[in-house]
Design a protein around this motif. Structure first.
Motif, mmCIF file in Angstrom:
data_model
loop_
_atom_site.group_PDB
_atom_site.id
_atom_site.type_symbol
_atom_site.label_atom_id
_atom_site.label_comp_id
_atom_site.label_asym_id
_atom_site.label_seq_id
_atom_site.Cartn_x
_atom_site.Cartn_y
_atom_site.Cartn_z
ATOM 1 N N TYR A 163 0.862 -1.177 0.000
ATOM 2 C CA TYR A 163 0.000 0.000 0.000
ATOM 3 C C TYR A 163 0.900 1.229 0.000
ATOM 4 O O TYR A 163 1.778 1.365 0.858
ATOM 5 C CB TYR A 163 -0.889 -0.038 1.242
ATOM 6 N N CYS A 164 0.698 2.130 -0.959
ATOM 7 C CA CYS A 164 1.541 3.318 -1.079
ATOM 8 C C CYS A 164 0.675 4.547 -1.316
ATOM 9 O O CYS A 164 0.401 4.928 -2.469
ATOM 10 C CB CYS A 164 2.540 3.165 -2.228
ATOM 11 N N PRO A 165 0.203 5.201 -0.255
ATOM 12 C CA PRO A 165 -0.520 6.451 -0.465
ATOM 13 C C PRO A 165 0.463 7.547 -0.889
ATOM 14 O O PRO A 165 1.679 7.341 -0.894
ATOM 15 C CB PRO A 165 -1.127 6.740 0.912
ATOM 16 N N GLU A 166 -0.066 8.698 -1.225
ATOM 17 C CA GLU A 166 0.771 9.836 -1.604
ATOM 18 C C GLU A 166 1.802 10.119 -0.506
ATOM 19 O O GLU A 166 1.500 9.967 0.677
ATOM 20 C CB GLU A 166 -0.143 11.058 -1.818
ATOM 21 N N ARG A 167 3.035 10.488 -0.885
ATOM 22 C CA ARG A 167 4.165 10.840 -0.010
ATOM 23 C C ARG A 167 4.771 9.631 0.714
ATOM 24 O O ARG A 167 5.426 9.772 1.737
ATOM 25 C CB ARG A 167 3.797 11.940 0.990
ATOM 26 N N THR A 168 4.591 8.403 0.170
ATOM 27 C CA THR A 168 5.161 7.205 0.789
ATOM 28 C C THR A 168 6.669 7.157 0.575
ATOM 29 O O THR A 168 7.161 7.354 -0.539
ATOM 30 C CB THR A 168 4.506 5.929 0.213
ATOM 31 N N VAL A 169 7.384 6.885 1.666
ATOM 32 C CA VAL A 169 8.839 6.738 1.610
ATOM 33 C C VAL A 169 9.207 5.256 1.508
ATOM 34 O O VAL A 169 10.140 4.894 0.805
ATOM 35 C CB VAL A 169 9.494 7.380 2.864
ATOM 36 N N ARG A 170 8.456 4.390 2.224
ATOM 37 C CA ARG A 170 8.665 2.946 2.203
ATOM 38 C C ARG A 170 7.313 2.272 1.976
ATOM 39 O O ARG A 170 6.338 2.614 2.654
ATOM 40 C CB ARG A 170 9.214 2.499 3.564
ATOM 41 N N PRO A 171 7.217 1.303 1.060
ATOM 42 C CA PRO A 171 5.940 0.619 0.836
ATOM 43 C C PRO A 171 5.466 -0.062 2.122
ATOM 44 O O PRO A 171 6.270 -0.589 2.884
ATOM 45 C CB PRO A 171 6.244 -0.424 -0.236
ATOM 46 N N GLN A 172 4.172 -0.011 2.355
ATOM 47 C CA GLN A 172 3.578 -0.641 3.532
ATOM 48 C C GLN A 172 2.810 -1.884 3.079
ATOM 49 O O GLN A 172 2.075 -1.829 2.097
ATOM 50 C CB GLN A 172 2.605 0.331 4.217
ATOM 51 N N PRO A 173 2.950 -3.017 3.794
ATOM 52 C CA PRO A 173 2.182 -4.203 3.415
ATOM 53 C C PRO A 173 0.695 -3.959 3.661
ATOM 54 O O PRO A 173 0.322 -3.254 4.593
ATOM 55 C CB PRO A 173 2.720 -5.311 4.315
ATOM 56 N N ALA A 176 -3.582 -6.925 7.519
ATOM 57 C CA ALA A 176 -4.321 -8.191 7.660
ATOM 58 C C ALA A 176 -5.809 -7.891 7.710
ATOM 59 O O ALA A 176 -6.239 -6.892 8.292
ATOM 60 C CB ALA A 176 -3.884 -8.921 8.925
ATOM 61 N N GLY A 177 -6.593 -8.729 7.087
ATOM 62 C CA GLY A 177 -8.038 -8.546 7.050
ATOM 63 C C GLY A 177 -8.494 -7.638 5.917
ATOM 64 O O GLY A 177 -9.677 -7.359 5.778
ATOM 65 N N THR A 178 -7.553 -7.132 5.088
ATOM 66 C CA THR A 178 -7.894 -6.296 3.915
ATOM 67 C C THR A 178 -7.129 -6.841 2.717
ATOM 68 O O THR A 178 -6.237 -7.682 2.852
ATOM 69 C CB THR A 178 -7.487 -4.820 4.135
ATOM 70 N N TYR A 179 -7.502 -6.392 1.572
ATOM 71 C CA TYR A 179 -6.712 -6.746 0.394
ATOM 72 C C TYR A 179 -6.450 -5.472 -0.432
ATOM 73 O O TYR A 179 -7.195 -4.507 -0.335
ATOM 74 C CB TYR A 179 -7.377 -7.847 -0.441
ATOM 75 N N CYS A 180 -5.373 -5.474 -1.189
ATOM 76 C CA CYS A 180 -4.946 -4.319 -1.967
ATOM 77 C C CYS A 180 -4.819 -4.746 -3.427
ATOM 78 O O CYS A 180 -3.756 -5.231 -3.848
ATOM 79 C CB CYS A 180 -3.612 -3.776 -1.452
ATOM 80 N N PRO A 181 -5.893 -4.592 -4.217
ATOM 81 C CA PRO A 181 -5.809 -5.010 -5.612
ATOM 82 C C PRO A 181 -4.873 -4.109 -6.432
ATOM 83 O O PRO A 181 -4.345 -4.516 -7.463
ATOM 84 C CB PRO A 181 -7.246 -4.895 -6.107
#
Length: 185
Positions: A163-173, A176-181
């Motif tokens: 998951y990489c919202p705007e201004r992300t420095v490091r990608p976030q996994p 748990a309990g959600t999915y990121c298509p």
């Protein structure tokens, strides 16, 4: 006998004397001191304006300008090329283009280095973490959603499952309990 050009012959002279360095002799009977910004080597009949690309620290010494310096005609000192300009030759000064970085003493107009931005060619400002400033930036901008910027100089695409919202420095996994298509969802 008449005295030759470039010589000095005062009253009661018994020989010709070369006009001294730092002076000029428009006529053999007069010595005139050379003015600053000019130079007069020995035997001068007129003062010479210090030419573009050189400077005259005295009326007898003419020196070449160093790279990154600007010396217009009549210069008496070495002048660094001013910020926001570049001097590819010591006799010429060129204004730097938008998106370039030209600090004092520049000899070329390179693009603003990545990781910073140049609102004007004279100044470079480092970009903050979470922003993206590629080569030639004139303003700071946020690292785009779906991407991450480990440094402000580089932007990379987030991997699926991260998951990489705007201004992300490091990608976030993706939690748990959600999915990121997609990386920014």
């Amino acid at each position: 006998l008449p005295c030759a050009q470039g010589t000095y012959c005062p009253a009661r002279a018994t020989s010709m004397v070369p006009c001294p360095s730092g002076s000029f002799c428009a006529t053999p009977s007069n010595i005139t001191v050379c003015t600053l910004g000019h130079y007069c080597p020995e035997a001068s009949t007129a003062e010479k304006l210090c030419p573009a690309g050189s400077y005259c620290v005295s009326t007898i010494q003419r020196l070449d300008c160093a790279p990154g310096s600007f010396c217009p005609p009549g210069s008496t000192a070495l002048t660094p090329c001013p910020a926001a300009s570049f001097c590819s030759t010591p006799s010429g000064r060129t204004t730097c283009a938008v998106g370039s970085y030209c600090p004092t003493g520049s000899i070329a107009s390179p693009e603003c280095p990545a990781g910073g931005y140049c609102a004007t060619p004279a100044n470079r400002t480092a970009c903050e973490l979470g922003s993206y400033c590629p080569l030639g930036s004139i303003a700071e901008r946020n690292c785009s959603a779906g991407h991450y910027c480990a440094t402000p100089a580089a932007m990379a695409l987030c991997d699926r499952g991260d998951y990489c919202p705007e201004r992300t420095v490091r990608p976030q996994p993706c939690p748990a309990g959600t999915y990121c298509p997609a990386p920014n969802v």
